[in-house]
Write a protein that holds these residues in place. Structure first.
Motif, PDB file in Angstrom:
ATOM      1  N   LEU A   4       0.867  -1.177   0.000  1.00 18.52           N
ATOM      2  CA  LEU A   4       0.000   0.000   0.000  1.00 18.52           C
ATOM      3  C   LEU A   4       0.903   1.226   0.000  1.00 18.52           C
ATOM      4  CD1 LEU A   4      -2.918  -0.554   2.565  1.00 18.52           C
ATOM      5  CD2 LEU A   4      -3.095  -0.311   0.098  1.00 18.52           C
ATOM      6  N   MET A   5       0.640   2.155  -0.921  1.00 20.03           N
ATOM      7  CA  MET A   5       1.427   3.393  -0.961  1.00 20.03           C
ATOM      8  C   MET A   5       0.501   4.558  -0.607  1.00 20.03           C
ATOM      9  SD  MET A   5       4.019   4.793  -3.865  1.00 20.03           S
ATOM     10  CE  MET A   5       2.885   5.420  -5.080  1.00 20.03           C
ATOM     11  N   ILE A   6       0.900   5.315   0.411  1.00 19.91           N
ATOM     12  CA  ILE A   6       0.086   6.429   0.904  1.00 19.91           C
ATOM     13  C   ILE A   6       0.883   7.726   0.823  1.00 19.91           C
ATOM     14  CG2 ILE A   6      -1.143   7.379   2.922  1.00 19.91           C
ATOM     15  CD1 ILE A   6      -1.393   4.460   3.949  1.00 19.91           C
ATOM     16  N   GLN A   7       0.314   8.728   0.163  1.00 18.81           N
ATOM     17  CA  GLN A   7       0.851  10.101   0.243  1.00 18.81           C
ATOM     18  C   GLN A   7       0.061  10.792   1.352  1.00 18.81           C
ATOM     19  OE1 GLN A   7       3.425  10.861  -1.535  1.00 18.81           O
ATOM     20  NE2 GLN A   7       3.368   9.245  -3.081  1.00 18.81           N
ATOM     21  N   GLY A   8       0.737  11.056   2.461  1.00 16.07           N
ATOM     22  CA  GLY A   8       0.014  11.475   3.661  1.00 16.07           C
ATOM     23  C   GLY A   8      -0.205  12.968   3.797  1.00 16.07           C
ATOM     24  N   ASN A   9      -0.649  13.334   4.995  1.00 16.13           N
ATOM     25  CA  ASN A   9      -0.828  14.732   5.393  1.00 16.13           C
ATOM     26  C   ASN A   9      -1.902  15.444   4.560  1.00 16.13           C
ATOM     27  OD1 ASN A   9      -0.240  16.748   7.194  1.00 16.13           O
ATOM     28  ND2 ASN A   9       1.436  17.605   5.995  1.00 16.13           N
ATOM     29  N   LYS A  10      -2.953  14.715   4.170  1.00 11.65           N
ATOM     30  CA  LYS A  10      -4.081  15.327   3.454  1.00 11.65           C
ATOM     31  C   LYS A  10      -5.325  15.140   4.319  1.00 11.65           C
ATOM     32  CE  LYS A  10      -2.665  14.492  -1.383  1.00 11.65           C
ATOM     33  NZ  LYS A  10      -1.227  14.342  -1.151  1.00 11.65           N
ATOM     34  N   PRO A  11      -6.026  16.233   4.666  1.00  8.59           N
ATOM     35  CA  PRO A  11      -7.227  16.068   5.503  1.00  8.59           C
ATOM     36  C   PRO A  11      -8.343  15.329   4.749  1.00  8.59           C
ATOM     37  CG  PRO A  11      -6.962  18.358   4.810  1.00  8.59           C
ATOM     38  CD  PRO A  11      -5.748  17.633   4.333  1.00  8.59           C
ATOM     39  N   ILE A 354       4.043   2.966  25.950  1.00  7.61           N
ATOM     40  CA  ILE A 354       4.105   4.383  26.331  1.00  7.61           C
ATOM     41  C   ILE A 354       4.085   5.210  25.047  1.00  7.61           C
ATOM     42  CG2 ILE A 354       5.405   6.132  27.615  1.00  7.61           C
ATOM     43  CD1 ILE A 354       4.661   3.831  29.416  1.00  7.61           C
ATOM     44  N   ILE A 355       3.092   6.083  24.898  1.00 12.41           N
ATOM     45  CA  ILE A 355       2.921   6.874  23.677  1.00 12.41           C
ATOM     46  C   ILE A 355       3.004   8.358  24.038  1.00 12.41           C
ATOM     47  CG2 ILE A 355       1.466   7.223  21.637  1.00 12.41           C
ATOM     48  CD1 ILE A 355       2.059   4.261  22.127  1.00 12.41           C
ATOM     49  N   GLN A 356       3.997   9.054  23.477  1.00 13.50           N
ATOM     50  CA  GLN A 356       4.141  10.493  23.753  1.00 13.50           C
ATOM     51  C   GLN A 356       3.725  11.316  22.531  1.00 13.50           C
ATOM     52  OE1 GLN A 356       8.298   9.939  25.007  1.00 13.50           O
ATOM     53  NE2 GLN A 356       7.770  11.114  26.836  1.00 13.50           N
ATOM     54  N   GLU A 357       3.352  12.550  22.795  1.00 10.34           N
ATOM     55  CA  GLU A 357       2.955  13.435  21.700  1.00 10.34           C
ATOM     56  C   GLU A 357       4.081  13.500  20.666  1.00 10.34           C
ATOM     57  OE1 GLU A 357       1.271  17.959  20.906  1.00 10.34           O
ATOM     58  OE2 GLU A 357       2.311  17.523  22.786  1.00 10.34           O
ATOM     59  N   SER A 358       3.736  13.274  19.417  1.00  4.58           N
ATOM     60  CA  SER A 358       4.709  13.252  18.320  1.00  4.58           C
ATOM     61  C   SER A 358       4.146  14.094  17.180  1.00  4.58           C
ATOM     62  CB  SER A 358       4.968  11.815  17.851  1.00  4.58           C
ATOM     63  OG  SER A 358       5.279  10.974  18.951  1.00  4.58           O
ATOM     64  N   PRO A 359       4.458  15.408  17.171  1.00  3.77           N
ATOM     65  CA  PRO A 359       3.807  16.305  16.213  1.00  3.77           C
ATOM     66  C   PRO A 359       4.114  15.970  14.759  1.00  3.77           C
ATOM     67  CG  PRO A 359       5.064  17.521  17.886  1.00  3.77           C
ATOM     68  CD  PRO A 359       5.412  16.086  18.039  1.00  3.77           C
ATOM     69  N   GLN A 360       5.249  15.319  14.481  1.00  5.11           N
ATOM     70  CA  GLN A 360       5.638  15.156  13.078  1.00  5.11           C
ATOM     71  C   GLN A 360       6.004  13.709  12.759  1.00  5.11           C
ATOM     72  OE1 GLN A 360       5.437  17.823  10.736  1.00  5.11           O
ATOM     73  NE2 GLN A 360       5.448  15.929   9.564  1.00  5.11           N
ATOM     74  N   LEU A 361       5.199  13.064  11.942  1.00  9.81           N
ATOM     75  CA  LEU A 361       5.549  11.742  11.419  1.00  9.81           C
ATOM     76  C   LEU A 361       5.995  11.916   9.970  1.00  9.81           C
ATOM     77  CD1 LEU A 361       2.576   9.506  12.689  1.00  9.81           C
ATOM     78  CD2 LEU A 361       4.741   9.993  13.832  1.00  9.81           C
ATOM     79  N   SER A 362       6.980  11.109   9.546  1.00 10.09           N
ATOM     80  CA  SER A 362       7.489  11.175   8.166  1.00 10.09           C
ATOM     81  C   SER A 362       7.377   9.809   7.520  1.00 10.09           C
ATOM     82  CB  SER A 362       8.955  11.615   8.158  1.00 10.09           C
ATOM     83  OG  SER A 362       9.080  12.852   8.834  1.00 10.09           O
ATOM     84  N   GLY A 363       6.912   9.798   6.271  1.00  8.69           N
ATOM     85  CA  GLY A 363       6.690   8.547   5.555  1.00  8.69           C
ATOM     86  C   GLY A 363       7.958   7.725   5.374  1.00  8.69           C
ATOM     87  N   THR A 385       3.883  13.111   6.779  1.00  6.14           N
ATOM     88  CA  THR A 385       4.213  13.830   5.545  1.00  6.14           C
ATOM     89  C   THR A 385       5.014  12.889   4.649  1.00  6.14           C
ATOM     90  OG1 THR A 385       6.188  14.687   6.643  1.00  6.14           O
ATOM     91  CG2 THR A 385       4.265  16.123   6.610  1.00  6.14           C
ATOM     92  N   GLY A 386       4.869  13.063   3.342  1.00  4.67           N
ATOM     93  CA  GLY A 386       5.632  12.229   2.412  1.00  4.67           C
ATOM     94  C   GLY A 386       4.959  10.897   2.142  1.00  4.67           C
TER      95      GLY A 386
END
Length: 419
Positions: A4-11, A354-363, A385-386
């Protein structure tokens, strides 16, 4: 190799309609062979598990037609044949053929089940239930040989040592044609159990108490065909609700029985997700200022273990540190290292995630280790993103009906590729 290929960061916006419940249909299909005339199931999800079960039916001489989410199963020419290997091994839910074959023929040979690798799933509860009904169970070369006494199965009182959906359903399937009354104590209470009991009662069975912790079954001589509509999939619904909160810009989730999701919805509300709950739909507003929470899975009506993984990516958006404990499958943690590859601040400490706030995920490229871990990575990929590529996608297709089409319709950039 499919990915599966996803281009992310689109609402995402719009609406999604939830399909019939996977965890129901994998038991309803084996249950249908107990009838002596055709059974019609409506709202059947078009997923790999369904096609695998239909292949098993074909081996037994059962005819089926499946189109437009309606499945007709004709068991009139069924034959009892041993199924020690092959399809039966690859699919965990194939173990429901044990109870169904006992109910139908009083015997069966079934390979030990597979499915997602989530640590030990004891089959001994199923066997204990069968033995209480009078079945002789032997394990020969990795297959279960089930034989009833000559006088047939006899109703009895069975106490489940632990709450088990699979064992509860399997004992029901075996007991519906046993002589006398069977009482299952400490029975599982999931909506899928009510769904199976409803189908069987429509076929002529006498089952009372499904949905409570004591189920009473009075055996009947024969069962007939009927028409039955499957309940909506609460796990698929929960997955899309989490996804709507994580990347949605206003999403309507349709065909939902919200009572089946009470514990999950209360967790979303605790985080600060705003929802409008209608009669059979839920509208999720764009989520902002989410709070960290503690999550613990329990048997129904507690939070479902199957929703622990799809909820995890949403926790990455919450301020603070969230804690997740899966009391049902403590080994259900394989999604965490994959999330870390995407840039998540997440770790495993003992039996706690344990899950901490992670504002930025990168593909990046990640792998779906099981069905719900795959759902988790799809949501994370949509957040990142990406470009995110997910391998081992067969796990996802096992349980999510038309996931690419459903996400694309809401504006996701997602496609299946071959590499």
């Amino acid at each position: 190799m499919k990915k599966l290929m996803i281009q992310g960061n689109k609402p995402l916006t719009g609406e999604v309609t939830i399909s019939g419940a996977k965890n129901s249909v994998v038991a309803l299909i084996p249950a249908a062979i107990l009838a002596d005339s055709p059974v019609t199931l409506e709202g059947v999800p078009d997923i790999q598990d369904v096609h695998s079960l239909l292949e098993i039916l074909a081996i037994m001489g059962v005819k089926s037609t499946f189109k437009n989410n309606t499945l007709i199963i004709d068991p009139t020419e069924i034959v009892s044949i041993p199924m020690p290997t092959g399809k039966i091994n690859s699919l965990r839910a194939s173990y429901y053929f044990m109870g169904a074959l006992l109910g139908k023929f009083g015997e069966g040979v079934v390979g030990l089940p597979g499915g997602c690798n989530l640590g030990p799933r004891p089959i001994n509860l199923h066997i204990k239930g069968f033995e209480a009904l009078g079945v002789q169970v032997t394990n020969e070369h990795g297959a279960m040989y089930l034989r009833s006494p000559e006088e047939g199965l006899k109703g009895t009182r069975i106490f489940m040592d632990m709450v088990s959906i699979g064992a509860t359903i399997n004992v029901i399937l075996a007991a519906v044609r046993a002589k006398g009354r069977t009482i299952i104590e400490n029975a599982a209470r999931e909506p899928e159990i009510i769904d199976v009991a409803t189908l069987l009662n429509n076929m002529g069975a006498k089952i009372r108490g499904a949905g409570t912790n004591e189920i009473r079954i009075d055996g009947v001589e024969q069962l007939h065909g009927c028409r039955h509509t499957i309940i909506p999939d609460r796990i698929e619904a929960g997955t899309y609700l989490a996804l709507a909160a994580a990347v949605g810009n206003g999403v309507l989730v349709k065909n939902v029985i919200h009572e089946h999701l009470d514990s999950f919805l209360s967790k979303l509300e605790e985080m600060g997700v705003e929802m409008e709950i209608g009669e059979d739909s839920i509208f999720v507003h764009p989520a902002k200022d989410l709070k960290a929470i503690s999550v613990k899975t329990f048997p129904y009506p507690g939070l479902a273990t199957d929703l622990q993984q799809p909820l995890t990516p949403l926790l990455l958006k919450a301020k603070g540190t969230s804690e997740v404990v899966d009391t049902i499958y403590p080994k259900r943690v394989n999604h965490i290292p994959e999330l870390v590859r995407l840039g998540a601040k997440a770790s495993i400490e003992g039996n706690m995630m344990i899950i901490q706030e992670s504002p930025q995920l990168s593909g990046v490229e990640v792998a779906a280790s099981d069905l719900r871990a795959g759902a988790c990575l799809v949501i994370a990929g949509l957040m990142a993103t990406g470009t995110t590529k997910i391998s081992q996608v067969d796990h996802i297709l096992r349980g999510y009906d038309n996931i690419i089409e459903k996400l694309s319709a809401m504006g996701a950039d997602i496609q299946m590729i071959e590499e």
